[in-house]
Design a protein around this motif. Structure first.
Motif, PDB file in Angstrom:
ATOM      1  N   ALA A  95       1.114  -1.196   0.221  1.00 22.44           N
ATOM      2  CA  ALA A  95       0.318   0.057   0.147  1.00 22.44           C
ATOM      3  C   ALA A  95       0.804   1.457   0.423  1.00 22.44           C
ATOM      4  O   ALA A  95       0.648   1.799  -0.499  1.00 22.44           O
ATOM      5  N   TRP A  96       1.488   1.271   0.706  1.00 24.16           N
ATOM      6  CA  TRP A  96       2.711   2.752   0.828  1.00 24.16           C
ATOM      7  C   TRP A  96       3.836   2.669  -0.857  1.00 24.16           C
ATOM      8  O   TRP A  96       3.332   3.835  -0.737  1.00 24.16           O
ATOM      9  N   GLN A  97       4.166   1.471  -0.702  1.00 21.46           N
ATOM     10  CA  GLN A  97       4.779   1.563  -2.197  1.00 21.46           C
ATOM     11  C   GLN A  97       3.734   1.940  -3.307  1.00 21.46           C
ATOM     12  O   GLN A  97       4.266   3.424  -4.359  1.00 21.46           O
ATOM     13  N   LEU A  98       3.047   1.681  -3.507  1.00 28.52           N
ATOM     14  CA  LEU A  98       1.521   1.700  -4.231  1.00 28.52           C
ATOM     15  C   LEU A  98       1.290   4.032  -4.499  1.00 28.52           C
ATOM     16  O   LEU A  98       1.552   3.823  -5.556  1.00 28.52           O
ATOM     17  N   ALA A  99       1.282   3.520  -3.471  1.00 27.57           N
ATOM     18  CA  ALA A  99       1.129   5.658  -3.019  1.00 27.57           C
ATOM     19  C   ALA A  99       1.917   6.198  -3.064  1.00 27.57           C
ATOM     20  O   ALA A  99       1.621   7.018  -4.339  1.00 27.57           O
ATOM     21  N   ARG A 100       3.589   5.634  -3.337  1.00 27.34           N
ATOM     22  CA  ARG A 100       4.630   6.245  -3.538  1.00 27.34           C
ATOM     23  C   ARG A 100       4.867   6.371  -4.609  1.00 27.34           C
ATOM     24  O   ARG A 100       5.513   6.993  -5.432  1.00 27.34           O
ATOM     25  N   THR A 101       4.333   5.231  -6.355  1.00 30.17           N
ATOM     26  CA  THR A 101       5.024   5.106  -7.265  1.00 30.17           C
ATOM     27  C   THR A 101       3.627   5.958  -8.062  1.00 30.17           C
ATOM     28  O   THR A 101       4.039   6.562  -9.004  1.00 30.17           O
ATOM     29  N   CYS A 102       2.099   6.138  -7.209  1.00 31.03           N
ATOM     30  CA  CYS A 102       1.288   7.641  -8.221  1.00 31.03           C
ATOM     31  C   CYS A 102       2.507   8.483  -7.956  1.00 31.03           C
ATOM     32  O   CYS A 102       2.033   9.389  -8.760  1.00 31.03           O
ATOM     33  N   LEU A 103       2.315   9.160  -6.495  1.00 32.07           N
ATOM     34  CA  LEU A 103       3.216   9.926  -6.691  1.00 32.07           C
ATOM     35  C   LEU A 103       4.277   9.983  -7.855  1.00 32.07           C
ATOM     36  O   LEU A 103       4.457  11.681  -8.407  1.00 32.07           O
ATOM     37  N   MET A 104       5.335   8.875  -7.777  1.00 29.12           N
ATOM     38  CA  MET A 104       6.482   9.481  -8.896  1.00 29.12           C
ATOM     39  C   MET A 104       5.869   9.419 -10.822  1.00 29.12           C
ATOM     40  O   MET A 104       6.252  10.168 -11.275  1.00 29.12           O
ATOM     41  N   LEU A 105       4.778   8.584 -11.178  1.00 30.88           N
ATOM     42  CA  LEU A 105       4.735   8.305 -11.930  1.00 30.88           C
ATOM     43  C   LEU A 105       3.760   9.695 -12.454  1.00 30.88           C
ATOM     44  O   LEU A 105       3.648  10.059 -13.594  1.00 30.88           O
ATOM     45  N   GLY A 106       3.564   9.992 -11.676  1.00 24.71           N
ATOM     46  CA  GLY A 106       2.281  11.417 -11.303  1.00 24.71           C
ATOM     47  C   GLY A 106       0.707  11.075 -12.461  1.00 24.71           C
ATOM     48  O   GLY A 106      -0.428  12.191 -12.964  1.00 24.71           O
ATOM     49  N   ARG A 107       0.429   9.769 -11.705  1.00 21.52           N
ATOM     50  CA  ARG A 107      -0.687   9.044 -12.259  1.00 21.52           C
ATOM     51  C   ARG A 107      -0.400   7.634 -12.050  1.00 21.52           C
ATOM     52  O   ARG A 107      -0.015   6.904 -11.534  1.00 21.52           O
ATOM     53  N   GLU A 108      -1.858   6.995 -11.774  1.00 25.38           N
ATOM     54  CA  GLU A 108      -2.070   5.379 -11.630  1.00 25.38           C
ATOM     55  C   GLU A 108      -1.571   4.644 -12.638  1.00 25.38           C
ATOM     56  O   GLU A 108      -1.758   4.794 -13.639  1.00 25.38           O
ATOM     57  N   PRO A 109      -0.156   4.204 -12.021  1.00 19.23           N
ATOM     58  CA  PRO A 109      -0.322   2.655 -12.842  1.00 19.23           C
ATOM     59  C   PRO A 109      -1.205   1.694 -13.998  1.00 19.23           C
ATOM     60  O   PRO A 109      -2.557   1.467 -13.060  1.00 19.23           O
ATOM     61  N   ASP A 110      -1.255   0.871 -15.091  1.00 20.00           N
ATOM     62  CA  ASP A 110      -2.092   0.672 -15.686  1.00 20.00           C
ATOM     63  C   ASP A 110      -2.310  -1.044 -15.151  1.00 20.00           C
ATOM     64  O   ASP A 110      -2.718  -1.775 -14.940  1.00 20.00           O
ATOM     65  N   LEU A 111      -0.661  -1.402 -14.442  1.00 20.66           N
ATOM     66  CA  LEU A 111      -0.257  -2.856 -14.350  1.00 20.66           C
ATOM     67  C   LEU A 111       0.333  -2.906 -13.235  1.00 20.66           C
ATOM     68  O   LEU A 111       1.744  -2.339 -13.561  1.00 20.66           O
ATOM     69  N   VAL A 112       0.427  -3.060 -12.373  1.00 21.62           N
ATOM     70  CA  VAL A 112       1.590  -3.543 -11.087  1.00 21.62           C
ATOM     71  C   VAL A 112       1.867  -5.466 -11.121  1.00 21.62           C
ATOM     72  O   VAL A 112       0.896  -5.899 -10.787  1.00 21.62           O
ATOM     73  N   PHE A 113       2.826  -5.096 -11.375  1.00 22.54           N
ATOM     74  CA  PHE A 113       3.164  -7.175 -10.710  1.00 22.54           C
ATOM     75  C   PHE A 113       3.811  -7.136  -9.253  1.00 22.54           C
ATOM     76  O   PHE A 113       4.599  -6.202  -9.018  1.00 22.54           O
ATOM     77  N   VAL A 114       3.934  -8.775  -8.585  1.00 20.40           N
ATOM     78  CA  VAL A 114       4.639  -9.109  -7.965  1.00 20.40           C
ATOM     79  C   VAL A 114       5.650  -9.594  -8.145  1.00 20.40           C
ATOM     80  O   VAL A 114       6.053 -10.109  -9.320  1.00 20.40           O
ATOM     81  N   HIS A 115       7.466  -8.154  -8.004  1.00 16.08           N
ATOM     82  CA  HIS A 115       8.335  -8.530  -8.583  1.00 16.08           C
ATOM     83  C   HIS A 115       9.141  -9.968  -7.837  1.00 16.08           C
ATOM     84  O   HIS A 115       9.351  -9.365  -6.956  1.00 16.08           O
ATOM     85  N   ASN A 116       9.333 -10.565  -8.155  1.00 21.26           N
ATOM     86  CA  ASN A 116       9.896 -12.280  -8.017  1.00 21.26           C
ATOM     87  C   ASN A 116       9.709 -12.553  -6.649  1.00 21.26           C
ATOM     88  O   ASN A 116      10.384 -12.597  -5.526  1.00 21.26           O
TER      89      ASN A 116
END
Length: 298
Positions: A95-116
């Motif tokens: 949840a924390w990383q997704l909020a940070r990601t939205c700020l970094m990208l300037g928008r919501e991501p279309d797809l988020v992968f669980v990474h390794n």
């Protein structure tokens, strides 16, 4: 099935420039992660995503970006053990990383992968780890923070830790029959030919994803730029006469059953243009792919 080229940003020296270049030449997808480019990749994409609103973006959760560990620790999203490990899939961190990601990208991501998800995880723990991550991502989908989610793995399928059927079952348990599990990402190349060989025999992650209706993103198609030097004139003649070694390698990946998108890291316009042609051209026949597997092995 039409296969498209997408921009991958792993090991991409100029993420911002590569994204602008690819988008200007018709790219419709860019793939990234918070830990790419020393933790700066997502922020580097913001300008291109703003300038090209139809450019879709996928990112990831799992690895802790450089310099973000102490911030996540102060926020209560990471434990000291998580920071030391450099990887976390706990719901609070997602949840924390997704909020940070939205700020970094300037928008919501279309797809988020669980990474390794297999990183620093035992066979006994992997199912619970995936299920809890899927619960957090289903919650993010319901709140329209992300559009869908998937699993990006380097060795999860090949090691037998999980398969596509397992992922579907966990997503259904987490989100019901209308779950938001949408894609898988795995390496497919002349070095990683096992998924291609399995698909030719009707099983493995590529065939299973196709049967389940999941999108397949093929990563590392040139194995970090090493493969073109490995393609001999004899192999080129067998696969695609008259094509460059890189085009030959990309044609094999794009022809694999189930592959929907091939991710290539490049900032050079001429490389991008030729790669688009190689990926979007007529697929190689199963007979040619079988001969490639016979020659190179898996």
């Amino acid at each position: 099935m039409t296969v498209r080229l997408g921009l991958g940003t792993y090991r991409c020296p100029d993420v911002a420039g590569a994204a602008q270049m690819a988008a200007a030449r018709g790219a419709d997808w860019v793939d990234t992660a918070p830990n790419y480019a020393g933790g700066r990749a997502e922020m580097s994409l913001a300008a291109a995503l703003t300038a090209h609103p139809n450019l879709c973006v996928s990112t990831k959760v799992g690895f802790v970006p450089a310099g973000a560990g102490h911030i996540g620790l102060r926020a209560g999203a990471l434990s000291p053990a998580d920071v030391e490990c450099g990887h976390c899939l706990a719901p609070d961190y997602i949840a924390w990383q997704l909020a940070r990601t939205c700020l970094m990208l300037g928008r919501e991501p279309d797809l988020v992968f669980v990474h390794n998800p297999e990183h620093a995880c035992s066979e006994a723990e992997i199912i619970d780890r995936l299920f809890n991550a899927f619960l957090a991502l289903e919650e993010a989908c319901s709140r329209q923070i992300i559009g869908a989610y998937g699993v990006a793995t380097w060795r999860g399928f090949g090691s037998g830790l999980f398969d596509v059927r397992t992922l579907i079952d966990l997503a259904t348990k987490a989100g019901g029959p209308n779950h938001h599990l949408w894609a898988i990402q795995l390496p497919v190349s002349l070095v990683h030919l096992k998924p291609v060989a399995q698909a030719l025999d009707g099983h493995g992650p590529l065939a299973d994803a196709l049967a389940a209706g999941l999108e397949v993103f093929a990563s590392a198609p040139l194995h970090g730029g090493e493969i073109p030097a490995m393609v001999t004139p004899e192999l080129s003649e067998l696969i695609a006469p008259g094509k460059t070694p890189a085009e030959v390698a990309l044609a094999v990946v794009a022809s694999a059953l189930g592959v929907k998108r091939v991710l290539l890291s490049t900032g050079k316009p001429e490389h991008w243009t030729r790669a688009v042609e190689a990926v979007g051209g007529p697929p190689l026949s199963p007979d040619v792919l079988r001969r490639v597997v016979d020659v190179l092995g898996t």
